[in-house]
Enzyme design. Structure first.
Site, PDB file in Angstrom:
ATOM      1  N   SER A   1       0.797  -1.233   0.000  1.00  0.00           N
ATOM      2  CA  SER A   1       0.000   0.000   0.000  1.00  0.00           C
ATOM      3  C   SER A   1       0.824   1.276   0.000  1.00  0.00           C
ATOM      4  CB  SER A   1      -0.955   0.017   1.200  1.00  0.00           C
ATOM      5  OG  SER A   1      -2.046  -0.841   0.964  1.00  0.00           O
TER       6      SER A   1
ATOM      7  N   LYS B   1      -0.229   3.663  -2.637  1.00  0.00           N
ATOM      8  CA  LYS B   1      -1.272   4.682  -2.518  1.00  0.00           C
ATOM      9  C   LYS B   1      -0.715   6.099  -2.422  1.00  0.00           C
ATOM     10  CE  LYS B   1      -4.765   1.685  -0.352  1.00  0.00           C
ATOM     11  NZ  LYS B   1      -4.026   0.418  -0.144  1.00  0.00           N
TER      12      LYS B   1
ATOM     13  N   SER C   1      -5.823   3.336   4.571  1.00  0.00           N
ATOM     14  CA  SER C   1      -5.295   2.428   3.555  1.00  0.00           C
ATOM     15  C   SER C   1      -6.378   1.527   2.975  1.00  0.00           C
ATOM     16  CB  SER C   1      -4.150   1.576   4.122  1.00  0.00           C
ATOM     17  OG  SER C   1      -3.318   1.106   3.080  1.00  0.00           O
TER      18      SER C   1
ATOM     19  N   LYS D   1       2.804   6.692   5.194  1.00  0.00           N
ATOM     20  CA  LYS D   1       2.035   5.645   4.518  1.00  0.00           C
ATOM     21  C   LYS D   1       2.619   4.294   4.895  1.00  0.00           C
ATOM     22  CE  LYS D   1      -1.336   4.094   2.360  1.00  0.00           C
ATOM     23  NZ  LYS D   1      -1.336   3.100   3.447  1.00  0.00           N
TER      24      LYS D   1
END
Length: 352
Positions: free
Chosen positions: A135, A138, A194, A299
């Protein structure tokens, strides 16, 4: 009924922020001294314009070739009146100072810590090897949305295809097909919590759809000099999304110049009112939730192939720093690695 962005999201998140355009360096590079530096400070009203696609800030590597061991960077700033101004092209030199100062031992299979202003590499472990990034993907998804200057108040309704996942993986989401939110909330879902379906919906509703979105992701990576990076979808569920710690250092430093991404990725918690239910959500990064560090970008990521990953832009001992960890064994190991590295950097002299 989905909350009105301007009255609720803006109020809860308090989107009044400073976007610092002076931190322009990539991983493994040092900015030449003596160049002009620019900054933008947005009021709440101007932040509102950003959310509705009226203001953008981006950093792109210049098209013309550069001498070996260097790169050229041009910054474009779009003001609230739509005028675009470009800073002078800046030449940067390859530079690495990571091989000293009793570096800590970490669990992750790949890592990078660099000075976010000078580009000095303070810590490096397998930083040029590409791995699945889960992720962390993202973060590039957010950059593409910000660059596109789309209407952030536009409503998005999740479809079943947004839950399909990749490679047979379940999206593992608390969201449901039919849930509606505005584009800003979808981006907040993707960055803070997420949520894979939110990232998938952002790509689906992009002009030209998923194919155009993934193409934009790879084009952006190329423009930034992320030469070990490849994207095949927007959520990170597919292990074919790969990058190196060095490349992700470049991305994090670039993403830190987008006020919207800074705010959304470091929101500790948020209650998403979907009309018929409220989803109480927390940031996936324990270091953000606990609030003990000055974290500007965050993140996390996890799939089996990638292990536990995290990227951050933070400020340590008055030094802007980028931290990248890929492939830790567990969430606890990831947090422990990040804490050790940030504590170590906090004790370093300002210049090496």
């Amino acid at each position: 009924m989905v909350k009105n962005l301007n009255k609720s999201l803006m109020r809860v998140l308090g989107l009044s922020f400073l976007v610092g355009m002076s931190s322009m360096s990539f991983a493994d590079i040092v900015m030449n001294s003596g160049t002009n530096q620019a900054s933008l400070s947005w009021s709440s009203e101007e932040a509102n314009q950003l959310l509705n696609g009226d203001v953008s800030a981006s950093v792109n590597k210049a098209d013309e070739p550069s001498p070996q061991g260097s790169a050229k960077i041009t910054t474009s700033i779009r003001s609230s009146n739509g005028a675009v101004q470009s800073s002078p092209t800046k030449t940067v030199q390859i530079f690495d100072t990571s091989a000293s100062f009793n570096q800590p031992s970490i669990n992750a299979r790949s890592a990078l810590v660099m000075d976010g202003q000078t580009g000095e590499v303070l810590y490096s472990k397998n930083s040029n090897t590409a791995f699945p990034i889960a992720s962390i993907t993202k973060l590039m998804t957010a950059v593409i949305i910000a660059d596109a200057r789309l209407n952030m108040s536009e409503n998005i309704t999740l479809q079943q295809i947004d839950f399909a996942g990749a490679g047979g993986k379940n999206s593992s989401s608390t969201l449901r097909a039919g849930d509606s939110m505005n584009r800003a909330e979808a981006l907040l879902f993707a960055l803070m919590k997420s949520e894979n379906p939110a990232a998938a919906a952002l790509a689906r509703t992009y002009p030209g759809g998923r194919v155009a979105f993934v193409s934009a992701m790879n084009a952006k990576a190329k423009s930034l000099g992320m030469n070990s990076t490849r994207y095949v979808e927007s959520s990170g569920l597919d292990p074919r999304n790969i990058s190196s710690a060095r490349d992700l250092g470049i991305l994090v430093n670039s993403a830190s110049q987008y006020g919207l991404i800074r705010q959304f990725s470091t929101t500790p918690s948020y209650d998403f009112n979907l009309g018929y239910r409220v989803l109480k959500s927390n940031n996936t990064n324990a270091l953000v939730r606990n609030g003990g560090w000055n974290i500007n970008i965050s993140k996390t990521g996890y799939i089996n192939e990638a292990g536990r990953c995290v990227v951050m832009h933070t400020t340590l001992n008055n030094r802007p720093a980028v931290v990248v960890l890929l492939g830790a064994d567990s969430s606890a190991a990831r947090t422990n690695d990040a804490t050790k590295l940030m504590t170590w950097v906090s004790q370093l002299p300002k210049r090496i």
